[in-house]
Design an enzyme around this catalytic site. Structure first.
Site, PDB file in Angstrom:
ATOM      1  N   LYS A 181      -4.615  12.829   4.051  1.00  0.00           N
ATOM      2  CA  LYS A 181      -6.136  12.190   3.554  1.00  0.00           C
ATOM      3  C   LYS A 181      -6.474  11.765   5.071  1.00  0.00           C
ATOM      4  CE  LYS A 181      -2.908   8.956   2.918  1.00  0.00           C
ATOM      5  NZ  LYS A 181      -3.078   7.671   1.795  1.00  0.00           N
ATOM      6  N   THR A 214     -12.195  -0.491   2.208  1.00  0.00           N
ATOM      7  CA  THR A 214     -12.282   0.354   1.654  1.00  0.00           C
ATOM      8  C   THR A 214     -10.550   0.877   1.282  1.00  0.00           C
ATOM      9  OG1 THR A 214     -11.830   1.530   4.301  1.00  0.00           O
ATOM     10  CG2 THR A 214     -13.360   2.554   2.632  1.00  0.00           C
ATOM     11  N   GLY A 216      -6.638  -0.092   0.345  1.00  0.00           N
ATOM     12  CA  GLY A 216      -5.774  -0.371  -0.440  1.00  0.00           C
ATOM     13  C   GLY A 216      -6.155   1.331  -1.252  1.00  0.00           C
ATOM     14  N   THR A 217      -6.687   2.260  -0.256  1.00  0.00           N
ATOM     15  CA  THR A 217      -7.271   3.717  -1.087  1.00  0.00           C
ATOM     16  C   THR A 217      -6.292   4.454  -0.701  1.00  0.00           C
ATOM     17  OG1 THR A 217      -7.834   3.789   1.551  1.00  0.00           O
ATOM     18  CG2 THR A 217      -9.770   3.701  -0.259  1.00  0.00           C
ATOM     19  N   GLY A 218      -5.116   4.758   0.148  1.00  0.00           N
ATOM     20  CA  GLY A 218      -4.580   4.962   0.354  1.00  0.00           C
ATOM     21  C   GLY A 218      -3.063   4.574  -0.963  1.00  0.00           C
ATOM     22  N   CYS A 219      -2.751   3.487  -0.991  1.00  0.00           N
ATOM     23  CA  CYS A 219      -2.178   2.965  -1.802  1.00  0.00           C
ATOM     24  C   CYS A 219      -2.288   3.453  -3.006  1.00  0.00           C
ATOM     25  CB  CYS A 219      -1.839   1.295  -2.071  1.00  0.00           C
ATOM     26  SG  CYS A 219      -1.189   0.892  -0.547  1.00  0.00           S
TER      27      CYS A 219
END
Ligand SMILES: Nc1ncnc2c1ncn2[C@@H]1O[C@H](COP(=O)(O)OP(=O)(O)O)[C@@H](O)[C@H]1O
Ligand SMILES: Cc1ncc(COP(=O)(O)O)c(N)n1
Length: 272
Positions: A181, A214, A216-219
């Site tokens: 990512k 941003t 919490g984007t990965g979760c």
């Protein structure tokens, strides 16, 4: 009153709690719900966290993590599962063992090690256990820039570096697919992710969203992939649709707290 008995896909998140509600278990369950997937959870640790950072982490006993996973899988059953913040070696070993024994399929491993604010979210000795015990069982892993650097041994500054890292991680760690990512990249690469599944090397591009919020984007991305797998979509479709979901959530991110606010999931309601 008559009740409607509705059959619905079920997903499990094995992750940490974020008191600020922006990442971890809280955002995973929210993401499942917005995909019309029933969300279940096994909590690994409790963070005292807000938009400014992580102030304290308390681990759950590994036996408690095992008990939660068994309670869900043995009764309700799950079509897909994800792991997030697993914190320490003992919890990772316990989770890897349960995934194997209970034959949990469609496993998405978000190898949460370092947040984008630079906070280390996992013990040093746990990284090796994650690498050798859990990642080989994953359908897909979704490292961010810093996690991909740790897992590949490469310094990542360009798109080419992201592509090389995805291929090295795929070759060395035995997962079916890798998504590196780009949220932590600069130079116009923030919305750019790289997919490699052993055959296809693909670049997923979206517009770069200009926001500081941003968290919490990965979760959210890994939870949306998991929800899509629970709905029966193939892995590549699940990833593409999850990428669209997180991009929209970024567009509707929430300006709360004094630091990096969370992505917003309420867009279908706000657009009414
Ligand atoms: N400013 C942004 N604009 C568009 N997409 C972004 C932006 N920041 C992150 N993303 C996307 O959000 C997803 C999560 O990536 P990232 O933020 O790198 O993960 P993590 O939260 O694990 O550090 C990826 O699909 C990434 O491309
Ligand atoms: C409990 C918990 N789990 C995961 C993350 C990573 O969050 P992000 O999705 O912003 O990388 C976090 N900050 N807290």
């Amino acid at each position: 009153m008559k009740t409607n008995k509705t059959s619905i896909p079920v997903a499990l998140t094995i992750a940490g709690s974020d008191s600020g509600g922006g990442a971890g278990i809280q955002t995973d369950l929210r993401t499942f719900a917005f995909h019309c997937v029933h969300g279940t959870s096994a909590i690994t640790c409790i963070t005292a966290q807000n938009t400014l950072g992580v102030f304290r982490v308390d681990a759950m006993p590994s036996e408690a993590v095992i008990a939660q996973i068994r309670a869900v899988v043995e009764d309700i059953g799950v079509q897909a599962a994800k792991t997030g913040m697993l914190l320490n070696q003992e919890i990772i070993l316990a989770v890897a063992q349960e995934v194997r024994t209970l034959q949990i399929n469609n496993l998405v491993v978000d190898p949460v090690m370092v947040s984008r604010t630079g906070a280390q979210l996992i013990d040093d000795d746990a990284i090796q256990t994650l690498r050798h015990e859990l990642i080989p069982q994953a359908a897909i892993i979704t490292p961010n820039r810093y996690e991909a650097q740790i897992l590949s041994g490469l310094e990542i500054v360009s798109l080419e570096d992201m592509q090389n890292a995805a291929q090295i991680i795929h070759k060395n760690l035995g997962t079916k697919a890798v998504l590196v990512k780009g949220g932590g990249m600069s130079g116009g690469l923030k919305g750019v992710d790289v997919w490699f599944d052993g055959e296809r090397l693909e670049i997923l591009r979206t517009k770069q969203v200009e926001t500081k919020n941003t968290h919490g984007t990965g979760c959210t991305l890994s939870a949306a992939i998991t929800a899509n797998l629970a709905l029966g979509k193939d892995l590549w479709t699940a990833v593409q649709e999850a990428k669209e979901y997180v991009t929209t959530a970024l567009t509707y991110s929430l300006d709360i707290g004094k630091g990096q606010g969370p992505v917003g999931h309420f867009f279908p309601l706000l657009e009414k």
